[in-house]
Design a protein around this motif. Sequence first.
Motif, PDB file in Angstrom:
ATOM      1  N   ASN A   1      41.608  48.352  48.918  1.00  0.00           N
ATOM      2  CA  ASN A   1      42.729  48.761  48.066  1.00  0.00           C
ATOM      3  C   ASN A   1      42.784  50.274  47.918  1.00  0.00           C
ATOM      4  OD1 ASN A   1      43.831  46.082  46.852  1.00  0.00           O
ATOM      5  ND2 ASN A   1      41.596  45.913  46.675  1.00  0.00           N
ATOM      6  N   GLU A   2      43.991  50.811  48.085  1.00  0.00           N
ATOM      7  CA  GLU A   2      44.168  52.254  47.930  1.00  0.00           C
ATOM      8  C   GLU A   2      43.862  52.707  46.503  1.00  0.00           C
ATOM      9  OE1 GLU A   2      47.656  54.041  50.199  1.00  0.00           O
ATOM     10  OE2 GLU A   2      48.175  51.905  50.194  1.00  0.00           O
ATOM     11  N   HIS A   3      44.236  51.878  45.522  1.00  0.00           N
ATOM     12  CA  HIS A   3      44.032  52.233  44.118  1.00  0.00           C
ATOM     13  C   HIS A   3      43.548  50.995  43.374  1.00  0.00           C
ATOM     14  CE1 HIS A   3      46.245  55.964  44.909  1.00  0.00           C
ATOM     15  NE2 HIS A   3      47.118  55.212  45.545  1.00  0.00           N
ATOM     16  N   LEU A   4      42.266  50.979  43.049  1.00  0.00           N
ATOM     17  CA  LEU A   4      41.668  49.854  42.321  1.00  0.00           C
ATOM     18  C   LEU A   4      41.286  50.311  40.922  1.00  0.00           C
ATOM     19  CD1 LEU A   4      40.378  46.968  42.206  1.00  0.00           C
ATOM     20  CD2 LEU A   4      38.248  48.082  42.952  1.00  0.00           C
ATOM     21  N   ASP A   5      41.686  49.538  39.945  1.00  0.00           N
ATOM     22  CA  ASP A   5      41.401  49.821  38.544  1.00  0.00           C
ATOM     23  C   ASP A   5      41.116  48.477  37.893  1.00  0.00           C
ATOM     24  OD1 ASP A   5      41.281  50.906  35.994  1.00  0.00           O
ATOM     25  OD2 ASP A   5      43.384  51.491  35.902  1.00  0.00           O
ATOM     26  N   PHE A   6      40.024  48.364  37.143  1.00  0.00           N
ATOM     27  CA  PHE A   6      39.829  47.101  36.427  1.00  0.00           C
ATOM     28  C   PHE A   6      39.233  47.332  35.047  1.00  0.00           C
ATOM     29  CE2 PHE A   6      35.934  47.391  39.032  1.00  0.00           C
ATOM     30  CZ  PHE A   6      34.921  47.059  38.137  1.00  0.00           C
ATOM     31  N   PHE A   7      39.522  46.380  34.168  1.00  0.00           N
ATOM     32  CA  PHE A   7      39.144  46.451  32.757  1.00  0.00           C
ATOM     33  C   PHE A   7      38.311  45.223  32.410  1.00  0.00           C
ATOM     34  CE2 PHE A   7      43.047  48.704  33.396  1.00  0.00           C
ATOM     35  CZ  PHE A   7      43.044  49.780  32.521  1.00  0.00           C
ATOM     36  N   TRP A   8      37.057  45.456  32.007  1.00  0.00           N
ATOM     37  CA  TRP A   8      36.196  44.347  31.595  1.00  0.00           C
ATOM     38  C   TRP A   8      36.301  44.159  30.084  1.00  0.00           C
ATOM     39  CZ3 TRP A   8      31.081  45.283  29.171  1.00  0.00           C
ATOM     40  CH2 TRP A   8      30.476  44.084  28.784  1.00  0.00           C
ATOM     41  N   LEU A   9      36.543  42.928  29.665  1.00  0.00           N
ATOM     42  CA  LEU A   9      36.585  42.580  28.249  1.00  0.00           C
ATOM     43  C   LEU A   9      35.180  42.231  27.779  1.00  0.00           C
ATOM     44  CD1 LEU A   9      39.799  40.382  28.033  1.00  0.00           C
ATOM     45  CD2 LEU A   9      39.337  42.404  26.638  1.00  0.00           C
ATOM     46  N   PRO A  10      34.547  43.084  26.967  1.00  0.00           N
ATOM     47  CA  PRO A  10      33.205  42.779  26.478  1.00  0.00           C
ATOM     48  C   PRO A  10      33.154  41.417  25.782  1.00  0.00           C
ATOM     49  CG  PRO A  10      33.753  45.049  25.981  1.00  0.00           C
ATOM     50  CD  PRO A  10      35.018  44.407  26.512  1.00  0.00           C
ATOM     51  N   HIS A  11      31.986  40.791  25.863  1.00  0.00           N
ATOM     52  CA  HIS A  11      31.723  39.462  25.298  1.00  0.00           C
ATOM     53  C   HIS A  11      32.345  38.351  26.133  1.00  0.00           C
ATOM     54  CE1 HIS A  11      30.538  41.987  21.973  1.00  0.00           C
ATOM     55  NE2 HIS A  11      31.794  42.351  21.763  1.00  0.00           N
ATOM     56  N   THR A  12      32.899  38.713  27.304  1.00  0.00           N
ATOM     57  CA  THR A  12      33.439  37.712  28.226  1.00  0.00           C
ATOM     58  C   THR A  12      32.975  38.078  29.641  1.00  0.00           C
ATOM     59  OG1 THR A  12      35.491  38.769  29.000  1.00  0.00           O
ATOM     60  CG2 THR A  12      35.545  37.754  26.805  1.00  0.00           C
ATOM     61  N   ASP A  13      33.267  37.206  30.586  1.00  0.00           N
ATOM     62  CA  ASP A  13      33.014  37.510  32.002  1.00  0.00           C
ATOM     63  C   ASP A  13      34.337  37.809  32.711  1.00  0.00           C
ATOM     64  OD1 ASP A  13      31.300  37.782  34.267  1.00  0.00           O
ATOM     65  OD2 ASP A  13      32.014  35.841  35.008  1.00  0.00           O
ATOM     66  N   THR A  14      35.333  38.238  31.948  1.00  0.00           N
ATOM     67  CA  THR A  14      36.685  38.391  32.490  1.00  0.00           C
ATOM     68  C   THR A  14      37.091  39.859  32.604  1.00  0.00           C
ATOM     69  OG1 THR A  14      37.360  36.265  31.569  1.00  0.00           O
ATOM     70  CG2 THR A  14      39.114  37.790  32.181  1.00  0.00           C
ATOM     71  N   CYS A  15      37.712  40.182  33.719  1.00  0.00           N
ATOM     72  CA  CYS A  15      38.290  41.507  33.937  1.00  0.00           C
ATOM     73  C   CYS A  15      39.758  41.344  34.312  1.00  0.00           C
ATOM     74  CB  CYS A  15      37.588  42.242  35.085  1.00  0.00           C
ATOM     75  SG  CYS A  15      35.851  42.581  34.828  1.00  0.00           S
ATOM     76  N   LEU A  16      40.566  42.320  33.940  1.00  0.00           N
ATOM     77  CA  LEU A  16      41.924  42.432  34.472  1.00  0.00           C
ATOM     78  C   LEU A  16      41.884  43.467  35.584  1.00  0.00           C
ATOM     79  CD1 LEU A  16      44.968  41.849  34.438  1.00  0.00           C
ATOM     80  CD2 LEU A  16      45.200  43.730  32.790  1.00  0.00           C
ATOM     81  N   THR A  17      42.163  43.058  36.806  1.00  0.00           N
ATOM     82  CA  THR A  17      42.178  43.988  37.932  1.00  0.00           C
ATOM     83  C   THR A  17      43.604  44.449  38.203  1.00  0.00           C
ATOM     84  OG1 THR A  17      42.445  42.239  39.595  1.00  0.00           O
ATOM     85  CG2 THR A  17      40.194  42.840  38.960  1.00  0.00           C
ATOM     86  N   LYS A  18      43.709  45.715  38.616  1.00  0.00           N
ATOM     87  CA  LYS A  18      44.990  46.274  39.050  1.00  0.00           C
ATOM     88  C   LYS A  18      44.777  46.856  40.443  1.00  0.00           C
ATOM     89  CE  LYS A  18      46.481  47.535  34.356  1.00  0.00           C
ATOM     90  NZ  LYS A  18      46.960  48.632  33.480  1.00  0.00           N
ATOM     91  N   ARG A  19      45.468  46.262  41.420  1.00  0.00           N
ATOM     92  CA  ARG A  19      45.342  46.715  42.804  1.00  0.00           C
ATOM     93  C   ARG A  19      46.704  47.241  43.263  1.00  0.00           C
ATOM     94  NH1 ARG A  19      42.833  41.253  45.037  1.00  0.00           N
ATOM     95  NH2 ARG A  19      44.026  40.505  43.250  1.00  0.00           N
ATOM     96  N   ASN A  20      46.756  48.532  43.519  1.00  0.00           N
ATOM     97  CA  ASN A  20      48.014  49.187  43.885  1.00  0.00           C
ATOM     98  C   ASN A  20      47.924  49.724  45.310  1.00  0.00           C
ATOM     99  OD1 ASN A  20      48.853  48.771  41.204  1.00  0.00           O
ATOM    100  ND2 ASN A  20      47.996  50.740  40.559  1.00  0.00           N
ATOM    101  N   ASN A  21      48.858  49.295  46.159  1.00  0.00           N
ATOM    102  CA  ASN A  21      48.862  49.705  47.556  1.00  0.00           C
ATOM    103  C   ASN A  21      50.283  50.062  47.991  1.00  0.00           C
ATOM    104  OD1 ASN A  21      45.984  49.069  48.664  1.00  0.00           O
ATOM    105  ND2 ASN A  21      46.531  47.267  47.428  1.00  0.00           N
ATOM    106  N   ARG A  22      50.389  50.998  48.898  1.00  0.00           N
ATOM    107  CA  ARG A  22      51.706  51.422  49.386  1.00  0.00           C
ATOM    108  C   ARG A  22      52.421  50.269  50.067  1.00  0.00           C
ATOM    109  NH1 ARG A  22      52.131  57.715  50.599  1.00  0.00           N
ATOM    110  NH2 ARG A  22      50.446  58.437  49.239  1.00  0.00           N
ATOM    111  N   ASN A  23      53.744  50.287  49.922  1.00  0.00           N
ATOM    112  CA  ASN A  23      54.542  49.178  50.412  1.00  0.00           C
ATOM    113  C   ASN A  23      55.881  49.703  50.909  1.00  0.00           C
ATOM    114  OD1 ASN A  23      56.564  46.757  49.895  1.00  0.00           O
ATOM    115  ND2 ASN A  23      54.511  45.858  49.973  1.00  0.00           N
TER     116      ASN A  23
END
Length: 433
Positions: free
Chosen positions: A209-231
């Motif tokens: 991925n050209e631009h990878l960003d992710f957010f981990w929610l503490p107290h869980t095993d869950t992340c929100l990933t953001k994958r941005n690529n040219r199109n």
Amino acid sequence: MRAFRNWAGNQSAVPAEIRTPSSVEEVVRAVRDGAASGRRVRMTGTGHSFTGVALTDGLLLRPDALTGIRETGEGWVTAAAGTPLRVLNEELHRRGLALANMGDITDQTLAGAIQTGTHGTGRDVGGLADQVLALEMVLADGEVVTVRADAAEEAERDLFDAARVGLGALGVLTAVTFRVEPSFLLHSVREPMALSAILDSLDALTAANEHLDFFWLPHTDTCLTKRNNRNPGPADPPGALRHWLDAVFMENTLFGALCGIGARLPGVIPRLNALSAAALSASACTDASYRVFTSVRSVRFLEMEYAVPREHLGRALRETRDLVAAEGWKISFPVEVRVTPASGAWLSTAYGRDTAYVACHVYRPTPNPAYFEGVEEIMTRLGGRPHWGKLHTRDAAYLATVYPRFADFLALRDRLDPRRLFANDYLDTVLGP
């Protein structure tokens, strides 16, 4: 006299004088007046730093009138240093141009964002300072100089590489020339993923991925990933309702309400985070790059961010996760993770190495110094470099061990500003008096 206060409300100062210069000549006059009267001079931005990097009790310059695009050419644009990023984005888009990469906050001024090392996330393209081609700046003696990346003289190239992330210690920036390219679309995919799965595939995710960003929610095993690529398109932006639901209601209004509940009832934060994790869903859109890169942040917070060698990211995240669990802290804000390639700017947090960023946040009304201190200990063991505009406790003695050109920067500062006209308490700590 008016006080200056930052966005988060944790830094403030009452300067002896405030000026709002509208030209380079007025900046020169202010610098010379400050030197003549023995007052330190600082040019502030819009207050989006959590540290005291912009503070002064002397002569404070506001950027509000030093704005606008000055000139454009083939692959470049020069703008006044006080121009907000959002204005630059809109003007570039109107001209069919764009920055190759940027962070997610657009209220910052160009100079403020560059001087503190604002970065964003990118596999191939680094932060804002890595897209700078030239800087116009006023030195401590009032001289106006323009330094360029392609200068023939080594001394000018050194000043350019030092001043790109210069903390305002070498001079007052008055204009910035960026490398730009034709406008482009990004296809953005937002998707929940398990932190454990991300940790097992970090190299593959960053490579794909050209631009990878992710957010981990503490107290869980869950992340929100953001994958941005040219199109190539066509554009498929989110509808007005979807944008309001995701960017305004879910990520700000509702999230702010949950933070407020957690502040009053800390014990319920793990359950609130679990509910938030369960509510995450996949979505996708294709839109102009600057609209995809940026986001709305209306919930006030405090932030600490460290840059570690990219190969240490997995260890940094595992140790942070384990520390939160062991200490029993109740953390409502996600931990954000981004990456950039190596930078050539001497005080860039990515100087000389592929870099990963771990950013910890807390709700502004409920600071948690122990959380920041604990994570900071992990990051410094891994050779971490603190973001210049975000909370940390490092001083010049430590920073000299993680920045190979630190001594060169100090020597240049000694030559250009021996009387420390541009110093303040924060610079006295991170650079030395």
